[in-house]
Design an enzyme around this catalytic site. Structure first.
Site, PDB file in Angstrom:
ATOM      1  N   LYS A   1      47.577  40.759  31.601  1.00 12.81           N
ATOM      2  CA  LYS A   1      47.718  42.060  32.248  1.00 12.81           C
ATOM      3  C   LYS A   1      48.954  42.779  31.709  1.00 12.81           C
ATOM      4  CE  LYS A   1      49.133  44.075  36.748  1.00 12.81           C
ATOM      5  NZ  LYS A   1      49.303  43.868  38.199  1.00 12.81           N
TER       6      LYS A   1
ATOM      7  N   ASP B   1      54.073  49.970  37.315  1.00  7.35           N
ATOM      8  CA  ASP B   1      53.111  50.012  38.425  1.00  7.35           C
ATOM      9  C   ASP B   1      53.717  50.738  39.622  1.00  7.35           C
ATOM     10  OD1 ASP B   1      51.090  49.638  40.250  1.00  7.35           O
ATOM     11  OD2 ASP B   1      51.418  47.468  40.494  1.00  7.35           O
TER      12      ASP B   1
ATOM     13  N   LYS C   1      53.294  52.744  46.057  1.00  6.97           N
ATOM     14  CA  LYS C   1      54.109  51.664  46.617  1.00  6.97           C
ATOM     15  C   LYS C   1      55.295  52.239  47.378  1.00  6.97           C
ATOM     16  CE  LYS C   1      53.333  48.020  43.178  1.00  6.97           C
ATOM     17  NZ  LYS C   1      52.760  47.045  44.120  1.00  6.97           N
TER      18      LYS C   1
ATOM     19  N   ASP D   1      55.670  44.655  35.163  1.00  7.31           N
ATOM     20  CA  ASP D   1      54.273  44.342  35.485  1.00  7.31           C
ATOM     21  C   ASP D   1      53.419  44.114  34.224  1.00  7.31           C
ATOM     22  OD1 ASP D   1      52.525  43.764  37.552  1.00  7.31           O
ATOM     23  OD2 ASP D   1      51.814  45.822  37.766  1.00  7.31           O
TER      24      ASP D   1
ATOM     25  N   ASP E   1      46.502  50.441  43.976  1.00 12.72           N
ATOM     26  CA  ASP E   1      47.585  49.491  43.686  1.00 12.72           C
ATOM     27  C   ASP E   1      47.044  48.116  43.282  1.00 12.72           C
ATOM     28  OD1 ASP E   1      50.141  48.608  43.362  1.00 12.72           O
ATOM     29  OD2 ASP E   1      50.583  48.378  45.506  1.00 12.72           O
TER      30      ASP E   1
ATOM     31  N   GLU F   1      45.499  47.351  40.677  1.00 14.31           N
ATOM     32  CA  GLU F   1      45.082  47.835  39.343  1.00 14.31           C
ATOM     33  C   GLU F   1      44.954  46.728  38.305  1.00 14.31           C
ATOM     34  OE1 GLU F   1      48.149  47.781  40.353  1.00 14.31           O
ATOM     35  OE2 GLU F   1      49.022  46.793  38.614  1.00 14.31           O
TER      36      GLU F   1
ATOM     37  N   ARG G   1      43.583  43.760  38.406  1.00 10.92           N
ATOM     38  CA  ARG G   1      42.245  43.187  38.320  1.00 10.92           C
ATOM     39  C   ARG G   1      41.285  44.154  37.639  1.00 10.92           C
ATOM     40  NH1 ARG G   1      42.298  42.202  44.608  1.00 10.92           N
ATOM     41  NH2 ARG G   1      44.489  41.944  44.031  1.00 10.92           N
TER      42      ARG G   1
HETATM   43  N1  BES Z   1      51.892  44.292  40.334  1.00  9.33           N
HETATM   44  C1  BES Z   1      51.512  44.072  41.677  1.00  9.33           C
HETATM   45  C2  BES Z   1      51.790  42.651  42.151  1.00  9.33           C
HETATM   46  C3  BES Z   1      53.232  42.238  42.228  1.00  9.33           C
HETATM   47  C4  BES Z   1      53.901  42.322  43.435  1.00  9.33           C
HETATM   48  C5  BES Z   1      53.903  41.728  41.147  1.00  9.33           C
HETATM   49  C6  BES Z   1      55.214  41.923  43.529  1.00  9.33           C
HETATM   50  C7  BES Z   1      55.211  41.317  41.232  1.00  9.33           C
HETATM   51  C8  BES Z   1      55.866  41.419  42.426  1.00  9.33           C
HETATM   52  C9  BES Z   1      50.019  44.331  41.855  1.00  9.33           C
HETATM   53  O1  BES Z   1      49.501  45.312  41.046  1.00  9.33           O
HETATM   54  C10 BES Z   1      49.803  44.770  43.272  1.00  9.33           C
HETATM   55  O2  BES Z   1      50.239  45.843  43.600  1.00  9.33           O
HETATM   56  N2  BES Z   1      49.135  43.931  44.066  1.00  9.33           N
HETATM   57  C11 BES Z   1      48.845  44.223  45.424  1.00  9.33           C
HETATM   58  C12 BES Z   1      47.363  44.004  45.634  1.00  9.33           C
HETATM   59  C13 BES Z   1      46.836  44.580  46.912  1.00  9.33           C
HETATM   60  C14 BES Z   1      46.883  46.084  46.865  1.00  9.33           C
HETATM   61  C15 BES Z   1      45.428  44.081  47.098  1.00  9.33           C
HETATM   62  C16 BES Z   1      49.640  43.287  46.319  1.00  9.33           C
HETATM   63  O3  BES Z   1      49.835  42.123  45.962  1.00  9.33           O
HETATM   64  O4  BES Z   1      50.119  43.734  47.341  1.00  9.33           O
HETATM   65 ZN    ZN Z   2      50.468  45.600  39.248  1.00  8.41          ZN
HETATM   66 MN    MN Z   3      49.694  47.268  41.882  1.00  8.70          MN
END
Ligand code: BES
Ligand code: ZN
Ligand code: MN
Length: 507
Positions: free
Chosen positions: A273, A278, A285, A296, A355, A357, A359
């Site tokens: 990825k 992000d 966020k 990210d 968010d 994204e 996947r």
């Molecule tokens: N890049 C983030 C995940 C992340 C969070 C990486 C903290 C490093 C530190 C990812 O894109 C994300 O935002 N995931 C969300 C998914 C949710 C919206 C289903 C999450 O984990 O909250």
């Molecule tokens: Zn992300």
């Molecule tokens: Mn995200």
């Protein structure tokens, strides 16, 4: 010099700053090359025996100092004594009482990198209890991993490189191994850390590609190719394109192919990825910690680093690295929650949160890689969910696979590599939870866990395709240093995937 690099950085050319050679002490190996007034590192087990290389006078002084400071030789504990027996400094590092594994040696090398002393540093390697034939090279690799710092954006004088000499009797073999192999591995980890630490202002899909292209240039059997928006449209990669729509920087699909194995051998495939920043997109966020989302792209960076180091050492394997790259921004053109995207394979996906994204990148890139390369094993690596970090902390990456034996193999690889993984479940019901009312699947479900993220990707991977998903959101960034990883971007994944490749290579 440095401030002029910084000015370029703040305008446009991320390339020029990121092409700067990473800071690295000059490492060499010698059987003996002791000079007066030097800085010394010496390894000492629980028996507190000093190597004969130290010499009598200084050994007596160091022995008294160890005694007076109650130094016990416990693994990884170090003490520095100044001005003893004509040396500027002597740092003793404990090696404990057990036989030292390769990973232990890397840690001990990392500890040496923290020893004080400018100019010259002699590291005495003698009498270590280990099965390794090249302990100096292992220590040197650990040293290189442990010495990293990111000072690209700092003006003013930075500490100068020093000359590090490993004094040992495995000189020739360690020198060869370092030169032909470990130097490239450490450089690759440096590159990954640079990419993860650098601001989103400077790293976006095309500048990521440019940096990797520069590092990959001239390496035999390594081919680089890049898809732009036009090519991805032609391939029907609606999910990657969707994620990139809110950014002024178009997405890319970067592919590195290394064909070092037999022409009919199925490759290993690594898919990473690469979100260069992000924001969460329209599902924005919160502000707290958002700056961290500059990293990210950790999965893609680790894939790039692994491909480059594997190709540099000329490994006997076929390996392909696929890196979808995009910036996730809110904008009038950005995708919305509720939008439906058509993926590469044809299935449609309802975007529940912009968010989620990562996947979306993977549901295009993973089936593309499987279809095009028919890999023996596909590994995807991604900072996918905060939940992986909450579940496992920063010592274990989350490992998800449908095959329990493969999970055990991966845990063993993690243990030996110095980058640990621990399994999380993927249950049949997780697939039920991502059924969509209006599309084939939806991108998130009620519980936002790592397993749901894996189920989304797993929807696009046949049961009989060996597949490993690594969620590295908890491990790619560190709030405190380890012997081999600094505070900040850890470069997680290169060592793990490197070990995986070495194991598959031997098969
Ligand atoms: N890049 C983030 C995940 C992340 C969070 C990486 C903290 C490093 C530190 C990812 O894109 C994300 O935002 N995931 C969300 C998914 C949710 C919206 C289903 C999450 O984990 O909250
Ligand atoms: Zn992300
Ligand atoms: Mn995200």
């Amino acid at each position: 010099m440095r401030s002029s690099h910084l000015k370029t950085a703040l305008t446009t050319a991320a390339l020029s700053i990121l092409a700067l050679p990473a800071f690295a002490d000059d490492i060499s190996f010698a059987t003996s090359n002791r000079s007066a007034g030097e800085n010394i590192v010496v390894y000492v087990g629980e028996a507190l025996n000093l190597p004969t290389q130290m010499g009598g006078d200084i050994s007596d002084a160091v022995e008294s100092a160890m005694d007076a400071s109650e130094f016990k030789g416990a693994f990884g504990i170090s003490k520095t004594f100044y001005g003893l027996g004509g040396a500027k400094s002597v740092t003793v590092i404990g090696t404990g009482g057990e036989t030292l594994t390769r990973r232990d040696l890397h840690d001990l090398g990392g500890h040496a990198a923290k020893a004080p002393g400018k100019g010259e540093l002699s590291i005495i390697v003698e009498g270590l209890q280990t099965q390794s034939n090249t302990p100096s090279a292992e220590l040197a690799l650990g040293y290189r991993l442990g010495e990293y710092r990111f000072d690209t954006y700092k003006t003013g004088d930075q500490p100068e490189d020093r000359d590090v000499i490993f004094i040992s009797d495995d000189t020739a073999a360690s020198d060869d191994l370092m030169e032909a192999d470990y130097e490239g591995l450490a450089d690759a980890v440096d590159m990954v850390r640079d990419l993860g630490n650098a601001p989103g202002l400077d790293i976006y899909p095309q500048s990521f590609v440019d940096r990797v292209r520069k590092e990959a240039r001239g390496i035999p059997n390594l081919k680089i190719s890049v898809m732009g928006v036009r090519e991805m449209e032609r391939e029907g990669m609606g999910a990657i394109l969707g994620v990139g729509k809110g950014s002024v920087h178009d997405p890319r699909l970067l592919v590195l192919e290394y064909m070092g194995g037999g022409s009919n051998d199925a490759p290993l495939a690594l898919v990473g990825k690469g979100i260069t920043f992000d924001t969460g997109g329209i599902s924005l966020k919160p502000n707290t910690g958002q700056w961290l989302m500059k990293s990210d792209l950790s999965g893609a960076a680790a894939v790039a680093g692994t491909l480059i180091s594997t190709a540099k050492r000329g490994a006997d394997i076929n390996l392909v690295g696929v890196m979808p790259l995009a910036e996730n921004m809110p904008d009038g053109k950005a995708i919305r929650p509720g939008d439906v995207l058509a993926t590469y394979q044809g299935k449609t996906i309802e975007v529940m949160s912009t968010d989620a994204e990562g996947r979306l990148l993977l549901v295009d890139a993973v089936p593309y890689t499987i279809e095009k390369y028919e890999p023996e094993l596909i590994v995807d690596i991604a900072t996918l969910t905060g939940s992986a970090g909450r579940a496992l902390g920063d010592e274990y990456a989350a490992l998800i696979t449908r095959d329990f034996e493969l999970a055990q193999t991966m845990m063993d690889i993690g243990d030996r590599s110095g980058e640990d993984v621990w399994p999380l479940p993927l249950h049949a019901n997780h697939y039920d939870q991502i059924k969509s009312d209006i599309a084939d699947i939806k991108s998130t479900a009620g519980s936002p866990g790592a397993s749901i993220g894996a189920a989304v990707i797993g929807t696009f991977v046949d049961e009989d395709q060996p597949w490993v998903h690594l969620d590295i959101a908890g491990v790619d960034w560190r709030d405190s240093a380890t012997p081999t990883a600094p505070k900040g971007h850890a470069g997680w994944g290169v060592r793990f995937m490197d070990q995986l490749i070495r194991d598959y290579e031997g098969k």
